[in-house]
Motif scaffolding. Structure first.
Motif, PDB file in Angstrom:
ATOM      1  N   ARG A  30       0.833  -1.206   0.000  1.00  0.00           N
ATOM      2  CA  ARG A  30       0.000   0.000   0.000  1.00  0.00           C
ATOM      3  C   ARG A  30       0.868   1.257   0.000  1.00  0.00           C
ATOM      4  NH1 ARG A  30      -5.476  -0.830   1.214  1.00  0.00           N
ATOM      5  NH2 ARG A  30      -5.976  -2.882   2.113  1.00  0.00           N
ATOM      6  N   ALA A  31       1.903   1.257   0.829  1.00  0.00           N
ATOM      7  CA  ALA A  31       2.789   2.425   0.885  1.00  0.00           C
ATOM      8  C   ALA A  31       3.524   2.636  -0.431  1.00  0.00           C
ATOM      9  CB  ALA A  31       3.798   2.251   2.022  1.00  0.00           C
ATOM     10  N   GLY A  32       3.697   1.562  -1.212  1.00  0.00           N
ATOM     11  CA  GLY A  32       4.381   1.655  -2.499  1.00  0.00           C
ATOM     12  C   GLY A  32       3.463   1.919  -3.675  1.00  0.00           C
ATOM     13  N   GLY A  33       2.194   2.221  -3.389  1.00  0.00           N
ATOM     14  CA  GLY A  33       1.288   2.614  -4.466  1.00  0.00           C
ATOM     15  C   GLY A  33       0.409   1.515  -5.021  1.00  0.00           C
ATOM     16  N   VAL A  34       0.394   0.356  -4.386  1.00  0.00           N
ATOM     17  CA  VAL A  34      -0.476  -0.728  -4.847  1.00  0.00           C
ATOM     18  C   VAL A  34      -1.842  -0.546  -4.185  1.00  0.00           C
ATOM     19  CG1 VAL A  34      -0.816  -3.221  -4.977  1.00  0.00           C
ATOM     20  CG2 VAL A  34       1.496  -2.254  -5.120  1.00  0.00           C
ATOM     21  N   VAL A  35      -2.870  -0.336  -4.993  1.00  0.00           N
ATOM     22  CA  VAL A  35      -4.209  -0.020  -4.478  1.00  0.00           C
ATOM     23  C   VAL A  35      -5.273  -0.996  -4.965  1.00  0.00           C
ATOM     24  CG1 VAL A  35      -3.682   2.437  -4.229  1.00  0.00           C
ATOM     25  CG2 VAL A  35      -4.641   1.590  -6.385  1.00  0.00           C
TER      26      VAL A  35
END
Length: 223
Positions: A23-28
């Motif tokens: 999530r912190a790396g942009g996976v949504v």
């Protein structure tokens, strides 16, 4: 080998990986995040690395002579860009011990996992034997399980230092191929998309990965 870690502790670590790394790396993508949360990576890494399974790093695949699993965030970002949907006919190239194949299955894809490392393929077959939508195939990676194509999605779990033409030829219309292009510096995750006779290429992000056998540059000699 260290002491066995409890299933509860592994679940806590997996949850931390999903929230603190993905999530912190942009996976949504919610189905993809759910797949990572529900798939126990420790069962796919070499036993002596189980305690490290949820760190964001490459780790030796279970049973493998040389194959490694990609970092979770790199793999997740690649799969998100590839927009995996239920029913996709997917080819997982260099699938190691089957972690990515399990993730693809969890989001509804029908997976052919191709591996040239026979020990890793055997581990994958043992771990995935109850998953009816996954077939593990042993063979040369650059040949791409051509007799089982075409494929809506091809995931290359590693880098190619030469153009993956043999794999792109197996794409359905429409179709997508994602992997790491190491033909130049810096190496980059890329997404190919085929629509009709057109093939587009999009750079996703900079990353590094082991170059897969069959996709090494040829040796040249000067006289």
């Amino acid at each position: 080998m260290g002491a066995q870690i409890s299933a509860e502790t592994m679940l806590d670590r997996r949850l931390h990986m999903v929230n603190g790394q993905l999530r912190a790396g942009g996976v949504v993508d919610k189905p993809l995040l759910t797949a990572f949360l529900e798939t126990p990576r420790q069962r796919f890494v070499a036993p002596e690395y189980e305690s490290l399974a949820y760190l964001d790093r490459q780790l030796p695949a279970r049973g493998a002579a040389k194959r490694k699993l990609m970092e979770p965030l790199t793999l997740a970002r690649m799969l998100q860009a590839a927009m995996v949907v239920p029913g996709d006919r997917a080819l997982d190239v260099g699938g190691g011990s089957g972690y990515c194949a399990a993730l693809l299955d969890a989001v509804g894809a029908k997976v052919v996992m191709l591996e040239s490392d026979f020990g890793a393929a055997a581990a994958a077959r043992a771990e995935l034997k109850r998953r009816a939508n996954i077939v593990v195939v042993e063979g040369s990676l650059d040949l791409g399980a051509a007799d089982r194509g075409p494929f809506d999605l091809i995931v290359v779990e590693g880098a190619f230092a030469i153009s993956p033409d043999s794999l792109r030829a197996l794409l359905a219309d429409p179709g997508r191929l994602v992997g790491v292009d190491a033909s130049g510096e810096p190496s980059q995750a890329v997404l190919y998309e085929k629509i009709g006779a057109a093939l587009s290429r999009r750079t996703l992000f900079e990353t590094a990965a082991d170059t897969l056998d069959g996709f090494q540059p040829g040796v040249s000699f000067a006289f």
